[in-house]
Write a protein that holds these residues in place. Sequence first.
Motif, mmCIF file in Angstrom:
data_model
loop_
_atom_site.group_PDB
_atom_site.id
_atom_site.type_symbol
_atom_site.label_atom_id
_atom_site.label_comp_id
_atom_site.label_asym_id
_atom_site.label_seq_id
_atom_site.Cartn_x
_atom_site.Cartn_y
_atom_site.Cartn_z
ATOM 1 N N GLY A 58 0.780 -1.184 -0.259
ATOM 2 C CA GLY A 58 -0.112 0.080 -0.008
ATOM 3 C C GLY A 58 0.811 1.171 0.163
ATOM 4 O O GLY A 58 0.402 2.311 -0.767
ATOM 5 N N ALA A 59 1.988 1.055 0.864
ATOM 6 C CA ALA A 59 2.763 2.282 0.738
ATOM 7 C C ALA A 59 3.391 2.635 -0.690
ATOM 8 O O ALA A 59 3.483 3.702 -1.022
ATOM 9 N N ARG A 104 -3.972 16.346 9.834
ATOM 10 C CA ARG A 104 -2.982 17.088 9.949
ATOM 11 C C ARG A 104 -1.638 17.026 9.104
ATOM 12 O O ARG A 104 -1.024 17.658 9.139
ATOM 13 N N LEU A 105 -1.689 15.718 8.502
ATOM 14 C CA LEU A 105 -0.420 15.543 7.765
ATOM 15 C C LEU A 105 -0.710 15.929 6.277
ATOM 16 O O LEU A 105 0.282 15.951 5.702
ATOM 17 N N VAL A 106 -2.005 16.139 6.053
ATOM 18 C CA VAL A 106 -2.442 16.229 4.747
ATOM 19 C C VAL A 106 -1.791 17.333 3.987
ATOM 20 O O VAL A 106 -1.316 17.329 2.742
ATOM 21 N N PRO A 107 -1.624 18.646 4.544
ATOM 22 C CA PRO A 107 -1.036 19.832 4.049
ATOM 23 C C PRO A 107 0.572 19.610 3.619
ATOM 24 O O PRO A 107 1.099 19.974 2.469
ATOM 25 N N SER A 123 -0.118 11.011 2.389
ATOM 26 C CA SER A 123 -0.179 10.807 3.993
ATOM 27 C C SER A 123 -0.341 9.488 4.399
ATOM 28 O O SER A 123 -0.089 8.907 5.338
ATOM 29 N N VAL A 124 -1.445 8.562 3.543
ATOM 30 C CA VAL A 124 -1.564 7.483 3.875
ATOM 31 C C VAL A 124 -0.455 6.568 4.069
ATOM 32 O O VAL A 124 -0.103 5.800 4.680
ATOM 33 N N GLY A 125 0.260 6.882 2.735
ATOM 34 C CA GLY A 125 1.467 6.144 2.671
ATOM 35 C C GLY A 125 2.505 6.353 3.890
ATOM 36 O O GLY A 125 3.149 5.553 4.475
ATOM 37 N N VAL A 126 2.630 7.611 4.321
ATOM 38 C CA VAL A 126 3.371 7.857 5.414
ATOM 39 C C VAL A 126 3.136 7.265 6.642
ATOM 40 O O VAL A 126 3.884 6.649 7.428
ATOM 41 N N VAL A 127 1.659 7.150 6.786
ATOM 42 C CA VAL A 127 1.120 6.321 8.010
ATOM 43 C C VAL A 127 1.532 4.687 7.871
ATOM 44 O O VAL A 127 1.858 4.031 8.875
ATOM 45 N N TYR A 128 1.371 4.358 6.583
ATOM 46 C CA TYR A 128 1.479 3.002 6.479
ATOM 47 C C TYR A 128 2.944 2.547 6.781
ATOM 48 O O TYR A 128 3.309 1.600 7.674
ATOM 49 N N LEU A 129 3.732 3.346 6.393
ATOM 50 C CA LEU A 129 5.316 3.223 6.852
ATOM 51 C C LEU A 129 5.627 3.535 8.323
ATOM 52 O O LEU A 129 6.470 2.659 8.900
ATOM 53 N N ALA A 130 5.004 4.641 8.895
ATOM 54 C CA ALA A 130 5.083 4.536 10.374
ATOM 55 C C ALA A 130 4.646 3.532 11.152
ATOM 56 O O ALA A 130 5.236 2.935 11.984
ATOM 57 N N ASP A 131 3.683 2.877 10.645
ATOM 58 C CA ASP A 131 3.061 1.927 11.285
ATOM 59 C C ASP A 131 3.873 0.604 11.217
ATOM 60 O O ASP A 131 4.148 0.002 12.198
ATOM 61 N N VAL A 132 4.671 0.086 10.122
ATOM 62 C CA VAL A 132 5.574 -0.767 9.923
ATOM 63 C C VAL A 132 6.842 -0.491 10.727
ATOM 64 O O VAL A 132 7.292 -1.525 11.446
ATOM 65 N N VAL A 133 7.445 0.718 10.693
ATOM 66 C CA VAL A 133 8.278 1.009 11.763
ATOM 67 C C VAL A 133 8.100 0.746 13.340
ATOM 68 O O VAL A 133 8.982 0.382 13.777
ATOM 69 N N LEU A 134 6.927 1.163 13.511
ATOM 70 C CA LEU A 134 6.667 0.751 15.025
ATOM 71 C C LEU A 134 6.391 -0.598 15.260
ATOM 72 O O LEU A 134 6.658 -1.027 16.171
ATOM 73 N N PRO A 144 7.966 21.576 12.931
ATOM 74 C CA PRO A 144 8.372 20.895 14.171
ATOM 75 C C PRO A 144 7.166 19.883 14.744
ATOM 76 O O PRO A 144 7.550 18.851 15.275
ATOM 77 N N ALA A 145 5.981 20.171 14.698
ATOM 78 C CA ALA A 145 4.776 19.583 15.244
ATOM 79 C C ALA A 145 4.316 18.474 14.168
ATOM 80 O O ALA A 145 3.902 17.401 14.630
ATOM 81 N N LEU A 146 4.893 18.394 13.088
ATOM 82 C CA LEU A 146 4.631 17.412 12.159
ATOM 83 C C LEU A 146 5.043 16.008 12.775
ATOM 84 O O LEU A 146 4.605 15.019 12.506
ATOM 85 N N GLY A 147 6.077 15.906 13.124
ATOM 86 C CA GLY A 147 6.960 14.738 13.798
ATOM 87 C C GLY A 147 6.186 14.156 14.763
ATOM 88 O O GLY A 147 5.887 12.982 14.786
ATOM 89 N N GLY A 148 5.318 14.850 15.585
ATOM 90 C CA GLY A 148 4.695 14.503 16.420
ATOM 91 C C GLY A 148 3.130 14.025 16.202
ATOM 92 O O GLY A 148 2.946 12.631 16.494
ATOM 93 N N TRP A 149 2.683 14.429 14.966
ATOM 94 C CA TRP A 149 1.483 14.025 14.493
ATOM 95 C C TRP A 149 1.822 12.501 13.618
ATOM 96 O O TRP A 149 1.114 11.823 13.482
ATOM 97 N N ILE A 150 3.018 12.426 12.929
ATOM 98 C CA ILE A 150 3.398 11.267 12.522
ATOM 99 C C ILE A 150 3.645 10.195 13.429
ATOM 100 O O ILE A 150 2.999 8.974 13.304
ATOM 101 N N ALA A 151 4.065 10.639 14.733
ATOM 102 C CA ALA A 151 3.915 9.585 15.743
ATOM 103 C C ALA A 151 2.702 9.114 16.175
ATOM 104 O O ALA A 151 2.406 7.986 16.516
ATOM 105 N N VAL A 152 1.892 10.015 16.435
ATOM 106 C CA VAL A 152 0.523 9.990 16.729
ATOM 107 C C VAL A 152 -0.327 9.047 15.714
ATOM 108 O O VAL A 152 -0.912 8.192 16.217
ATOM 109 N N ALA A 153 0.039 9.339 14.415
ATOM 110 C CA ALA A 153 -0.755 8.690 13.552
ATOM 111 C C ALA A 153 -0.172 7.209 13.333
ATOM 112 O O ALA A 153 -1.054 6.316 13.099
ATOM 113 N N GLY A 154 1.097 7.090 13.547
ATOM 114 C CA GLY A 154 1.529 5.662 13.409
ATOM 115 C C GLY A 154 1.107 4.922 14.563
ATOM 116 O O GLY A 154 0.741 3.777 14.307
ATOM 117 N N LEU A 155 1.230 5.398 15.747
ATOM 118 C CA LEU A 155 0.764 4.645 16.797
ATOM 119 C C LEU A 155 -0.742 4.210 16.715
ATOM 120 O O LEU A 155 -1.076 2.886 17.183
#
Length: 287
Positions: A42-43, A174-177, A184-195, A62-73
């Motif tokens: 999917g990524a 929050r990741l879409v912009p 953003s969906v691909g970023v979430v997939y990858l964050a999910d896999v990394v975690l 700077p806040a983007l990294g936090g939202w990626i972490a929240v979305a990944g978890l």
Amino acid sequence: MLAGALLGLGASACWALANVAIARAGRAIGSVRALLWAQLAGAVMAAIGSAAIDARQLSLAPALGGWIAVAGLAALLAYACMFYAFAHARLSVAVPIMSSWALIAAAISITLFGERLAGPQLAGGAAVIAGALVVSRYAQAESPHGAAGSTPRWLVASASAAVGFGVLIPAIARLVPAFGSVGSVGVVYLADVVLGLPLALAFRVGLRPPAGAEWLPVLAAGLFETAGFACLTVGSRLAPIALVSPFASLASALTVLYAWTILRERPARPVLIGAALVCAGVVVLAL
């Protein structure tokens, strides 16, 4: 207008097909293996789709990294539980419970982002709560899994997936912009896999690639899950999101319809009534 509405309906159809593919993949090779390879596929598909249709601004605040972490978890909780539930339960029962994510997402949007719900949307939220409670109550009573009086694991997983998606959807917004709707969906997939990958390795879960025909439902899960977001993105450009969203909220209804007509699932009548309440409530919440 018509094209936007049709694409919204196409998003629902894609997500319904993804639900079916996820169930087949999980039952064929195990939910964790299916999740890993479906999200990697999917990524790749999301990257291709994002390059074709997304409008994005890669400004890494700077806040983007936090939202990626929240979305990944949130994605790890949502997708791991969804793949498990679909591999062990009937779609006509698990999907309505999971669909209560819309109510959780609405609550988060109200609390954190200051959004407001109109009277009909409050009624839709009440319908989701009532329907999910009915489905959970009667599904537990008729479940063939687990000891008498115990809560089936797939039921806990379905409710946990609803919580995960309820947090994930506002986080994706929050990741879409920065990454675009599909990117953003691909970023979430990858964050999910990394975690999730270290956890799978720690528990010695087999993660070898699917073999032969096992790839078909895995690739279908990744394709249709990502295609649903692509349809929603393009549809919202061709018609107001207020028109597109209700059509894009019919995935649960289409999945239950597929389970009833094709898979011949026959849950108890109260479960069907609860599922209908959830499906109607989700559509009203999207208005």
